[in-house]
Design an enzyme around this catalytic site. Structure first.
Site, mmCIF file in Angstrom:
data_model
loop_
_atom_site.group_PDB
_atom_site.id
_atom_site.type_symbol
_atom_site.label_atom_id
_atom_site.label_comp_id
_atom_site.label_asym_id
_atom_site.label_seq_id
_atom_site.Cartn_x
_atom_site.Cartn_y
_atom_site.Cartn_z
ATOM 1 C CD GLU B 54 -1.582 -2.443 1.526
ATOM 2 O OE1 GLU B 54 -0.450 -2.579 2.024
ATOM 3 O OE2 GLU B 54 -2.360 -3.397 1.319
ATOM 4 C CG ASP B 113 -12.756 -10.435 6.274
ATOM 5 O OD1 ASP B 113 -13.061 -11.654 6.323
ATOM 6 O OD2 ASP B 113 -12.426 -9.855 5.226
#
Lengths: 275, 301
Positions: B54, B113
């Site tokens: 990222e 999640d």
């Protein structure tokens, strides 16, 4: 511009080093150690004609993009640009003053000639990779040159960019590592060993050149490999000495970031008189 | 009708890139999750999956932007902005780079999640950054307009998207005015201010209680005038967001009201991370963000 001869390069580097000392003394803080280790590399890039750069039009579309990724050596960078004629030499003593274009670390918002704001380590090569992609996409002939340090090699994000450049065959991306073997906390081998550094770049799809970062003849020979062609990014690992040129600063960790007293300034300038 | 904002994002990107050849799409190995797969197949030269990296995603996007392109960098909001805040602070904002950051799966919408994938602090991070503009669309229709608006803005934009299938309730033909708080319903009893998909719940409550309902789709710049006018008119404000009560929409409203006091109750996620659940609605219930919760708090003001 006609590239300078070796003696002229030596003479210019001496002048840059004097500026660095005077600037940091005037500013009351700064990073002399790295600025002095980077000086000969910066002088080679600009005065050895490695970079395509027109001082009368520093943002010309057809310029090579240069990113000073370890922004804390900005004094040397600013001094080189002033010597090139980008701005008046008198401005140099405004380093780190309020509203100055010469911020402590290069700031694009404050200085138009800066390609990207740097100073937070580990970001320059990523931005350079993006520029390299963009130039390829525009079919531009210019190259991207990023100057980094060995301390910056600790940053994980830098290696994200190393892998990216190799994977995408960015032949127009060029990197120099100012390897003075020291970082804030001590020797790089003691803080976080980087070796084998050259092999790491090789393994990531880069061409690697190693050189002496203070020997203009060897430095220019290595840097002349920089171009915008081929399918491999390239790195020049330049061995340097922190504080190069000032005996009491050479290899002395005290001079990473500091103030320079009147006395230190005077002593340093006394040493920086002849090549 | 329900639709996920990420689906609308993928469709909008296809259309935008067709019209504007400076638009790039980038992601950090989440093409399918952020719905950029079709974009990648169609615009092969303008799409990059940089891998699970990222920080580099931001840097590469900045490089493209500084050379005149308009990169949309998309990932989960926990990673973008969460993981690469410093790259956004320096390389994006301190360059005023024309990068569009797309944080998908924001809030609790990645319900299964759990906490690591649930973004409840991203607005706080982005609000604090000079130069950053923040758009938080309320439904799929608004996402498309927000994508086009973001492309027109010169400079950094953060676009916050939900993963969940949420009601599509704004009119496709209505104009999207960037920077302008949208009064969806006039009312007298109180003002309810929200952004993102919870605006729908607020609207339902507003109808029951004669509340003025404001969709603050642009969090930054903050439309102080519309908010203060409404607050003064109704005399009570309830803020509702799928984000920590610290640093997000409620805080922005509180900052304005503190200088011109009107009673304010802030609803959001109370200083905690999320957790796994079998459905999105289960999480909204647990964290007190259902229509019933909103109605209860509105009545108690």
């Amino acid at each position: 511009m006609v590239p300078l001869t070796l003696p002229e390069l030596e003479k210019t580097a001496l002048k840059i080093r004097r500026h660095v000392i005077e600037m940091i003394h005037a500013a009351g803080s700064g990073h002399p150690g790295g600025s002095l280790s980077a000086t000969d590399i910066l002088v080679s890039l600009y005065f050895g004609n490695i970079l395509k750069f027109d001082h009368r039009n520093p943002k010309a579309e057809k310029r090579d993009r240069f990113i000073l990724s370890y922004g804390h050596v900005a004094p040397a960078y600013y001094a080189v640009l002033a010597e090139m004629g980008v701005f008046n030499e008198d401005l140099l003593l405004n380093l780190r003053s309020l509203d100055s274009s010469l911020q402590g670390h290069p700031s694009k918002v404050h200085a138009d000639f800066v390609e990207t704001s740097t100073g937070s380590l580990g970001q320059g090569l990523s931005v350079g990779a993006g520029m390299a992609l963009a130039l390829k996409s525009k079919k531009a002939k210019e190259k991207v040159v990023v100057l980094s340090s060995d301390g910056e090699q600790n940053e994980g994000s830098h290696w994200e960019a190393v892998m990216f450049a190799g994977h995408h065959s960015l032949g127009n991306l060029n990197l120099i590592i100012d390897q003075n073997c020291m970082q804030v906390g001590g020797m790089t081998t003691e803080v976080l060993n980087l070796e084998p550094l050259a092999e790491k770049y090789h393994a990531s799809g880069w061409d690697v050149y190693q050189t002496d970062g203070h020997d203009f003849r060897r430095l220019l020979t290595s840097l002349s490999n920089f171009n915008n062609k081929g399918n491999k990014p390239r790195v020049v690992i330049a061995r340097t000495i922190r504080g190069k040129g000032v005996s009491f600063m050479e290899g002395n960790e005290k001079y990473h970031a500091c103030t320079l007293s009147e006395e230190e300034c005077k002593r340093a300038l006394n040493e920086l008189v002849k090549g | 009708m329900e639709k996920s904002m990420r689906d609308a994002f993928g469709e909008a990107m296809l259309e935008l890139a067709e019209k504007n050849e400076r638009v790039f799409g980038l992601t950090a190995d989440l093409s399918s999750s952020v719905r950029l797969e079709a974009f990648g197949e169609k615009f092969t030269n303008r799409f990059f999956n940089v891998g699970v990296a990222e920080a580099n995603l931001i840097g590469v996007s900045v490089g493209l932007a500084l050379e005149g392109f308009i990169p949309f960098a998309a990932s989960f909001a926990v990673f973008l902005p969460g993981r690469c805040f410093d790259q956004i602070r320096v390389s994006v904002c301190q360059n005023k780079a024309n990068v569009k950051l797309v944080g998908s799966h924001a809030g609790l919408s990645n319900y299964g999640d759990g906490a690591t994938a649930q973004s409840v602090c991203d607005l706080a991070l982005m609000r604090a950054l000079p130069e950053m503009k923040i758009i938080c669309p309320a439904d799929a229709n608004q996402v498309k307009k927000a994508v086009f608006a973001a492309a027109k803005i010169e400079g950094p934009v953060y676009l916050r998207l939900s993963r969940a299938e949420t009601p599509v309730f704004t009119n496709e033909k209505d104009l999207f005015s960037f920077g302008k708080a949208e009064v969806l319903r006039k009312g007298k009893k109180l003002t309810i201010i929200s952004c993102g998909s919870l605006v729908y719940n607020c609207l339902k409550v507003g109808e029951q209680l004669d509340a003025e309902v404001i969709n603050l789709h642009t969090l930054k710049p903050f439309d102080r005038e519309t908010i203060l006018n409404s607050a003064k008119k109704t005399g009570k404000v309830l803020s509702v967001e799928e984000h920590s009560i610290f640093g997000g929409l409620g805080s922005a409203v509180a900052e304005a009201l503190a200088q011109d006091p009107v009673p304010l109750k802030m609803m959001g996620i109370a200083d905690s991370f999320g957790q796994s659940a079998r459905s999105y609605s289960e999480l909204l219930e647990r964290y007190g963000l259902t229509s019933e919760d909103i109605a209860r708090e509105a009545k108690s003001l």
